[in-house]
Scaffold this motif. Structure first.
Motif, PDB file in Angstrom:
ATOM      1  N   ASP A 199      -4.420  -1.082  -4.198  1.00 54.58           N
ATOM      2  CA  ASP A 199      -5.369  -0.040  -3.356  1.00 54.58           C
ATOM      3  C   ASP A 199      -5.313   0.151  -2.114  1.00 54.58           C
ATOM      4  OD1 ASP A 199      -8.617   0.492  -3.554  1.00 54.58           O
ATOM      5  OD2 ASP A 199      -7.393   2.030  -4.818  1.00 54.58           O
ATOM      6  N   THR A 231      -7.583   0.373  -0.119  1.00 53.04           N
ATOM      7  CA  THR A 231      -8.852  -0.507   0.496  1.00 53.04           C
ATOM      8  C   THR A 231      -8.679  -1.891   0.400  1.00 53.04           C
ATOM      9  OG1 THR A 231      -9.930  -0.314  -1.851  1.00 53.04           O
ATOM     10  CG2 THR A 231     -10.555   1.337  -0.333  1.00 53.04           C
ATOM     11  N   LYS A 236       0.801  -1.184   0.085  1.00 45.45           N
ATOM     12  CA  LYS A 236       0.060  -0.041   0.081  1.00 45.45           C
ATOM     13  C   LYS A 236       0.841   1.128   0.047  1.00 45.45           C
ATOM     14  CE  LYS A 236      -4.041  -2.107   2.091  1.00 45.45           C
ATOM     15  NZ  LYS A 236      -4.906  -2.105   3.406  1.00 45.45           N
TER      16      LYS A 236
END
Length: 144
Positions: free
Chosen positions: A105, A107, A99
């Motif tokens: 992403d 999320t 990340k």
């Protein structure tokens, strides 16, 4: 000090039972607090199921049946081994590192590394396929 014989019940702590259906002079005659005519005035109305919608086709039956099964847990994001070449030799790769580098992403919760080529010696703290494990160990890295 308060004594047992001095205790008194509060005058508003109990209520008289409502007496209905005992003639016009009682104050609760004619409709016996049930209002006017209709479904709600009838006996047994209070025992209607919570899903009853007044006789119309219920919403549950208006909608089509949703088929299949949806798992509660999120599926793992499939990540190519080739995308890990952005890391330097000796780096420890986990979901947080991916990340931070912008490889996945923010999320995404779960990741699994599948297929591809690697040219760096990396330490992976991720679930991997058998082919990835072989490729990482061949490049000099390891899987934790």
């Amino acid at each position: 000090m308060l004594k047992l014989h001095q205790l008194h019940k509060h005058p508003k702590s109990t209520h008289r039972r409502k007496v209905v259906g005992r003639g016009l002079g009682s104050g609760h005659g004619t409709y016996s607090t049930r209002g006017g005519k209709g479904q709600t005035a009838r006996t047994g109305h209070s025992k209607m199921p919570a899903t009853f919608e007044g006789g119309r086709q219920p919403l549950v039956r208006q909608l089509p049946k949703s088929r299949g099964f949806r798992a509660i847990t999120a599926k793992a994001y499939a990540l190519s081994l080739t995308k890990l070449n952005v890391f330097n030799d000796g780096d420890i790769v986990d979901v947080k590192a991916l990340k931070d580098k912008g490889v996945i992403d923010p999320t995404v919760v779960r990741v699994k590394v599948l297929g591809g080529e690697i040219k760096k010696k990396l330490t992976l703290k991720l679930p991997v396929s058998a082919s990835v494990k072989a490729a990482v160990e061949k490049a000099g890295g390891k899987i934790l």
